[in-house]
Motif scaffolding. Structure first.
Motif, short mmCIF file in Angstrom:
data_model
loop_
_atom_site.label_atom_id
_atom_site.label_comp_id
_atom_site.label_asym_id
_atom_site.label_seq_id
_atom_site.Cartn_x
_atom_site.Cartn_y
_atom_site.Cartn_z
N VAL A 88 0.87 -1.18 0.00
CA VAL A 88 0.00 0.00 0.00
C VAL A 88 0.90 1.23 0.00
O VAL A 88 1.79 1.35 0.85
CB VAL A 88 -0.93 0.02 1.23
N ASN A 89 0.68 2.12 -0.96
CA ASN A 89 1.44 3.37 -1.04
C ASN A 89 0.50 4.54 -0.97
O ASN A 89 -0.55 4.55 -1.60
CB ASN A 89 2.22 3.45 -2.37
N ASP A 90 0.89 5.54 -0.20
CA ASP A 90 0.14 6.78 -0.11
C ASP A 90 0.79 7.76 -1.08
O ASP A 90 1.87 8.28 -0.81
CB ASP A 90 0.19 7.30 1.33
N LEU A 91 0.15 7.96 -2.22
CA LEU A 91 0.65 8.90 -3.22
C LEU A 91 -0.02 10.25 -2.99
O LEU A 91 -0.97 10.36 -2.21
CB LEU A 91 0.33 8.38 -4.62
N ILE A 92 0.41 11.26 -3.65
CA ILE A 92 -0.19 12.58 -3.51
C ILE A 92 -1.60 12.54 -4.09
O ILE A 92 -1.79 12.42 -5.30
CB ILE A 92 0.66 13.66 -4.19
N GLY A 93 -2.61 12.57 -3.22
CA GLY A 93 -4.00 12.57 -3.64
C GLY A 93 -4.56 11.23 -4.04
O GLY A 93 -5.72 11.12 -4.43
N ARG A 94 -3.74 10.18 -3.99
CA ARG A 94 -4.20 8.86 -4.39
C ARG A 94 -3.61 7.80 -3.46
O ARG A 94 -2.59 8.02 -2.83
CB ARG A 94 -3.79 8.55 -5.83
N VAL A 95 -4.27 6.66 -3.42
CA VAL A 95 -3.76 5.50 -2.70
C VAL A 95 -3.54 4.40 -3.72
O VAL A 95 -4.39 4.16 -4.58
CB VAL A 95 -4.77 5.03 -1.62
N GLN A 96 -2.39 3.76 -3.64
CA GLN A 96 -2.06 2.67 -4.56
C GLN A 96 -1.95 1.37 -3.77
O GLN A 96 -1.23 1.30 -2.77
CB GLN A 96 -0.73 2.96 -5.26
N ILE A 97 -2.68 0.37 -4.21
CA ILE A 97 -2.67 -0.95 -3.59
C ILE A 97 -2.14 -1.93 -4.64
O ILE A 97 -2.65 -1.98 -5.76
CB ILE A 97 -4.08 -1.38 -3.15
N THR A 98 -1.13 -2.69 -4.27
CA THR A 98 -0.53 -3.64 -5.19
C THR A 98 -0.58 -5.04 -4.59
O THR A 98 -0.20 -5.22 -3.43
CB THR A 98 0.94 -3.27 -5.49
N VAL A 99 -1.06 -5.98 -5.37
CA VAL A 99 -1.08 -7.38 -4.97
C VAL A 99 -0.29 -8.15 -6.01
O VAL A 99 -0.54 -8.03 -7.21
CB VAL A 99 -2.52 -7.94 -4.89
N ARG A 100 0.68 -8.92 -5.54
CA ARG A 100 1.51 -9.70 -6.45
C ARG A 100 1.58 -11.13 -5.96
O ARG A 100 1.80 -11.38 -4.77
CB ARG A 100 2.92 -9.14 -6.53
N ASP A 101 1.39 -12.06 -6.89
CA ASP A 101 1.63 -13.46 -6.54
C ASP A 101 2.90 -13.90 -7.25
O ASP A 101 3.48 -13.16 -8.04
CB ASP A 101 0.43 -14.36 -6.86
N HIS A 102 3.36 -15.08 -6.93
CA HIS A 102 4.60 -15.60 -7.51
C HIS A 102 4.32 -16.88 -8.28
O HIS A 102 5.16 -17.77 -8.35
CB HIS A 102 5.64 -15.82 -6.41
N GLY A 103 3.13 -16.94 -8.89
CA GLY A 103 2.73 -18.10 -9.68
C GLY A 103 3.22 -17.98 -11.11
O GLY A 103 4.17 -17.25 -11.41
N PRO A 104 2.54 -18.64 -12.03
CA PRO A 104 3.00 -18.68 -13.43
C PRO A 104 2.70 -17.42 -14.23
O PRO A 104 3.18 -17.27 -15.34
CB PRO A 104 2.23 -19.88 -14.01
N GLY A 105 1.93 -16.49 -13.68
CA GLY A 105 1.56 -15.30 -14.45
C GLY A 105 0.38 -15.58 -15.37
O GLY A 105 -0.30 -16.61 -15.25
N VAL A 106 0.15 -14.67 -16.30
CA VAL A 106 -1.00 -14.74 -17.21
C VAL A 106 -0.48 -14.55 -18.63
O VAL A 106 0.36 -13.67 -18.85
CB VAL A 106 -2.03 -13.63 -16.85
#
Length: 103
Positions: A18-36
């Motif tokens: 979770v990142n607090d950007l200027i005026g926005r919040v960014q949420i990142t979810v990453r797995d370590h599987g095979p991808g898409v």
């Protein structure tokens, strides 16, 4: 501020940021599987799309999770993107912060 936690299952581990950007919040979810597969990256947000055809309603997957996510994010004036993280998949959500919504 960056909050990162690890979550593991029988399949693979995941990271949450979770990142607090200027005026926005960014949420990142990453797995370590095979991808898409690259040609599926935009389609995974469509209802009833499943990348792994072995997953179906009998295994608990109907292909609605990311479609619901996209709809909820759009209703909050945000964006959601997906990209391969090699290995794995990274889904990023950006939404306006509460202070931006009040102004």
């Amino acid at each position: 501020t960056r909050l990162v936690s690890d979550w593991s299952s029988d399949v693979c581990s995941s990271d949450l940021g979770v990142n607090d950007l200027i005026g926005r919040v960014q949420i990142t979810v990453r797995d370590h599987g095979p991808g898409v597969p690259e040609d599926m990256l935009q389609r995974i947000f469509d209802p009833f799309v499943r990348v792994d055809e072995s997953r179906d309603a009998t295994t608990g997957a109907v292909g609605l999770g990311l479609a619901i996510t996209r709809r909820a994010v759009l209703l909050h004036h945000g964006i959601v993107t997906a990209e391969n993280a090699c290995p794995g998949l990274r889904v990023t959500i950006e939404i306006p912060s509460v202070s931006q919504l009040r102004s």
